[in-house]
Motif scaffolding. Structure first.
Motif, mmCIF file in Angstrom:
data_model
loop_
_atom_site.group_PDB
_atom_site.id
_atom_site.type_symbol
_atom_site.label_atom_id
_atom_site.label_comp_id
_atom_site.label_asym_id
_atom_site.label_seq_id
_atom_site.Cartn_x
_atom_site.Cartn_y
_atom_site.Cartn_z
ATOM 1 N N GLU A 100 17.300 -11.574 10.354
ATOM 2 C CA GLU A 100 18.416 -10.862 9.721
ATOM 3 C C GLU A 100 18.473 -9.388 10.126
ATOM 4 O O GLU A 100 19.533 -8.745 10.021
ATOM 5 C CB GLU A 100 18.305 -10.964 8.197
ATOM 6 N N VAL A 101 17.358 -8.853 10.591
ATOM 7 C CA VAL A 101 17.317 -7.454 11.017
ATOM 8 C C VAL A 101 18.302 -7.215 12.154
ATOM 9 O O VAL A 101 18.913 -6.142 12.265
ATOM 10 C CB VAL A 101 15.878 -7.064 11.449
ATOM 11 N N GLY A 102 18.497 -8.219 12.992
ATOM 12 C CA GLY A 102 19.397 -8.082 14.132
ATOM 13 C C GLY A 102 20.850 -7.907 13.747
ATOM 14 O O GLY A 102 21.678 -7.502 14.572
ATOM 15 N N LYS A 103 21.192 -8.186 12.495
ATOM 16 C CA LYS A 103 22.577 -8.052 12.048
ATOM 17 C C LYS A 103 22.894 -6.633 11.579
ATOM 18 O O LYS A 103 24.064 -6.310 11.334
ATOM 19 C CB LYS A 103 22.849 -9.042 10.913
ATOM 20 N N LEU A 104 21.878 -5.796 11.449
ATOM 21 C CA LEU A 104 22.113 -4.422 11.014
ATOM 22 C C LEU A 104 22.805 -3.632 12.122
ATOM 23 O O LEU A 104 22.478 -3.773 13.304
ATOM 24 C CB LEU A 104 20.784 -3.750 10.641
ATOM 25 N N ASP A 105 23.743 -2.773 11.736
ATOM 26 C CA ASP A 105 24.569 -2.064 12.708
ATOM 27 C C ASP A 105 23.770 -1.153 13.636
ATOM 28 O O ASP A 105 24.122 -0.998 14.811
ATOM 29 C CB ASP A 105 25.637 -1.226 11.983
ATOM 30 N N ASP A 106 22.730 -0.548 13.141
ATOM 31 C CA ASP A 106 22.018 0.462 13.923
ATOM 32 C C ASP A 106 20.719 -0.051 14.545
ATOM 33 O O ASP A 106 19.904 0.742 15.016
ATOM 34 C CB ASP A 106 21.710 1.677 13.035
ATOM 35 N N ALA B 170 13.989 2.223 6.464
ATOM 36 C CA ALA B 170 13.707 3.086 7.611
ATOM 37 C C ALA B 170 14.995 3.676 8.179
ATOM 38 O O ALA B 170 15.064 4.863 8.506
ATOM 39 C CB ALA B 170 12.971 2.285 8.691
ATOM 40 N N LEU B 171 16.047 2.852 8.284
ATOM 41 C CA LEU B 171 17.322 3.343 8.810
ATOM 42 C C LEU B 171 17.929 4.416 7.904
ATOM 43 O O LEU B 171 18.510 5.400 8.380
ATOM 44 C CB LEU B 171 18.305 2.182 8.969
ATOM 45 N N LYS B 172 17.778 4.240 6.606
ATOM 46 C CA LYS B 172 18.287 5.236 5.664
ATOM 47 C C LYS B 172 17.569 6.559 5.863
ATOM 48 O O LYS B 172 18.198 7.632 5.882
ATOM 49 C CB LYS B 172 18.116 4.730 4.232
ATOM 50 N N ALA B 173 16.235 6.488 6.028
ATOM 51 C CA ALA B 173 15.453 7.704 6.254
ATOM 52 C C ALA B 173 15.806 8.347 7.593
ATOM 53 O O ALA B 173 15.731 9.573 7.753
ATOM 54 C CB ALA B 173 13.962 7.390 6.193
ATOM 55 N N ARG B 174 16.210 7.540 8.560
ATOM 56 C CA ARG B 174 16.567 8.047 9.884
ATOM 57 C C ARG B 174 18.027 8.504 9.944
ATOM 58 O O ARG B 174 18.485 8.940 10.997
ATOM 59 C CB ARG B 174 16.359 6.942 10.940
ATOM 60 N N ARG B 175 18.717 8.377 8.837
ATOM 61 C CA ARG B 175 20.134 8.699 8.783
ATOM 62 C C ARG B 175 20.914 7.889 9.822
ATOM 63 O O ARG B 175 21.803 8.373 10.505
ATOM 64 C CB ARG B 175 20.355 10.198 8.988
ATOM 65 N N HIS B 176 20.478 6.640 9.926
ATOM 66 C CA HIS B 176 21.133 5.625 10.749
ATOM 67 C C HIS B 176 21.129 5.943 12.255
ATOM 68 O O HIS B 176 22.010 5.487 12.987
ATOM 69 C CB HIS B 176 22.567 5.368 10.249
ATOM 70 N N ARG B 177 20.145 6.718 12.684
ATOM 71 C CA ARG B 177 19.930 6.843 14.132
ATOM 72 C C ARG B 177 19.460 5.482 14.646
ATOM 73 O O ARG B 177 18.682 4.797 13.982
ATOM 74 C CB ARG B 177 18.889 7.918 14.438
ATOM 75 N N PRO B 178 19.906 5.051 15.825
ATOM 76 C CA PRO B 178 19.620 3.683 16.294
ATOM 77 C C PRO B 178 18.131 3.427 16.539
ATOM 78 O O PRO B 178 17.368 4.344 16.841
ATOM 79 C CB PRO B 178 20.411 3.588 17.596
ATOM 80 N N MET B 179 17.761 2.166 16.404
ATOM 81 C CA MET B 179 16.403 1.710 16.689
ATOM 82 C C MET B 179 16.474 0.503 17.619
ATOM 83 O O MET B 179 17.335 -0.359 17.455
ATOM 84 C CB MET B 179 15.661 1.302 15.408
ATOM 85 N N VAL B 180 15.558 0.470 18.564
ATOM 86 C CA VAL B 180 15.375 -0.717 19.400
ATOM 87 C C VAL B 180 14.147 -1.447 18.883
ATOM 88 O O VAL B 180 13.077 -0.847 18.730
ATOM 89 C CB VAL B 180 15.193 -0.349 20.881
#
Length: 416
Positions: free
Chosen positions: A284-290, A261-271
């Motif tokens: 482990e999702v919490g360790k992702l930068d975005d 999903a982050l790749k498709a969003r071009r790393h726009r942040p998600m809450v």
């Protein structure tokens, strides 16, 4: 004639029952006319929201309003009665004050209910079903709610997981209104979160659930749409904020799904907010930068900070409401003697006019003005004390009580 408040809300009825008893705003005027035409009810207003449907009415027969509510929705009365409450007079006044002040809301202190009550009053007034009693009660209700909100901290602190979720999302996104929000699940917690986020008017609101029908019911209440849980992986990238709370024993949102999903969003942040136990979102999702992942523990810290202050505000609000209930009931009681006061004034006015007309005739005839004025005053005096004097002379066991009342009314000082 007494005022009653009757209906059902999120405390007494589950969502599927509340959904069946909602009366949409466009249908309210006709519903009010039907209520007054079909039942012995003199005044009425209806408040219908996603969390409550209540009828406020002036009547001596509140059962008639409860019966009408079932009949209007073409439901057997016995199917509705278990969920209904009926508050008479003082309890009804207190209930309306508490509702408008946000003390009876699913989200303690939420402000939207006050606007909904004002709309209910406007609708009843335009429909011609709001009389003197309910109009006065609504105006007093709005004044009480304003006092509660302006003098207490009832709405100033976060005291629910749902409110905390909004608060944390606002740390990342300046405005919820420009974001797309996805809810995973359709239980009570998601319902509460949807109410909070829905109040912020997000750009899009979607509910994902294993049972599509249930998701559609919840989404419709907040102007959103629904999707099947099976479609989550393909559509996750469309959303900026994800709130999940299901009863799944295993995570629903995995690391790989979020990475795609982050790749498709071009790393726009998600809450991402995980309110489930066990977790719906892999840790482990919490360790992702975005990704900004918040769990129950994160939200609990925010809620704990606001609880003490909010509870103190509730105590203050209840004290304000208690005093205003007493004040309004005193006004209601005073209305009961209005007909007597009016009749007393009418009787005195008739006496005055009669004596005045007699005096004018004597003056026109040429009688001495001083004697005419003396006769006028004597005539007024004799007629005005005739009733009390006659009551005293009638005798009987009540003479002493009559004498006491007359002495009190006229502030007499007896001389022995």
């Amino acid at each position: 004639m007494q005022v009653f408040a009757l209906g059902l809300n999120h405390h007494t009825a589950p969502l599927d029952v509340r959904e069946r008893l909602v009366i949409d705003l466009p249908r309210l005027p006709q519903a009010l006319h039907d209520l007054l035409r079909a039942k012995p009810i003199e005044e009425a207003a209806i408040l219908s929201t996603c969390n409550r449907t209540e009828v406020y009415c002036a009547t001596e027969n509140p059962e008639a309003a409860a019966q009408w509510l079932a009949e209007y929705h073409r439901l057997p009365t016995q199917q509705v009665e278990p969920y209904l409450y009926t508050h008479p007079q003082g309890d009804a006044v207190r209930h309306m004050f508490r509702v408008a002040s946000g003390l009876d809301s699913m989200v303690l202190g939420e402000p939207q209910i006050l606007g909904q009550m004002k709309q209910a009053a406007r609708t009843a007034e335009e429909a011609g079903t709001l009389g003197t009693l309910l109009n006065k009660l609504f105006q007093r209700t709005f004044a009480v709610a304003k006092e509660v909100r302006s003098t207490t901290a009832i709405g100033a602190n976060i005291v629910s997981m749902a409110a905390a979720a909004v608060h944390l999302s606002e740390r990342i996104f300046e405005s919820i209104s420009s974001q797309r929000v996805l809810f995973i699940g359709a239980g009570e917690m998601i319902e509460l979160c949807a109410a909070h986020f829905g109040a912020e008017k997000p750009r899009r609101l979607t509910v994902a659930n294993r049972t599509l029908d249930r998701a559609e019911v919840l989404a419709r209440r907040f102007g959103g749409d629904a999707m099947r849980l099976d479609d989550l992986g393909e559509r996750l990238a469309d959303y900026d904020i994800v709130v999940s709370c299901t009863a799944s024993p295993l995570p629903i949102v995995g690391l790989g799904m979020v990475e795609r999903a982050l790749k498709a969003r071009r790393h726009r942040p998600m809450v991402m907010v995980d309110l489930a136990l066990p977790r719906d979102i892999e840790a482990e999702v919490g360790k992702l930068d975005d990704v900004f992942l918040y769990t129950l523990d994160d939200l609990a810290q925010i809620v704990e900070q606001g609880l003490e202050s909010r509870q103190a505000a509730v105590i203050e609000a209840e004290a304000i409401i208690d005093g205003q209930v007493t004040s309004f009931l005193d006004w209601v009681d005073s209305r009961e003697v209005v007909p007597v006061i009016r009749a007393l004034r009418d009787s005195a006015e008739r006496t005055r006019r009669h004596e005045l007309e007699h005096a004018l005739k004597l003056l026109a005839r040429g009688d001495d003005p001083l004697r005419v004025i003396e006769a006028l005053s004597q005539g007024l005096t004799n007629k005005l004390i005739h009733g009390p004097t006659e009551a005293l002379n009638q005798g009987g066991e009540e003479r002493g009580e009559v004498a006491r009342l007359i002495s009190q009314i006229y502030r007499l000082h007896q001389h022995k």
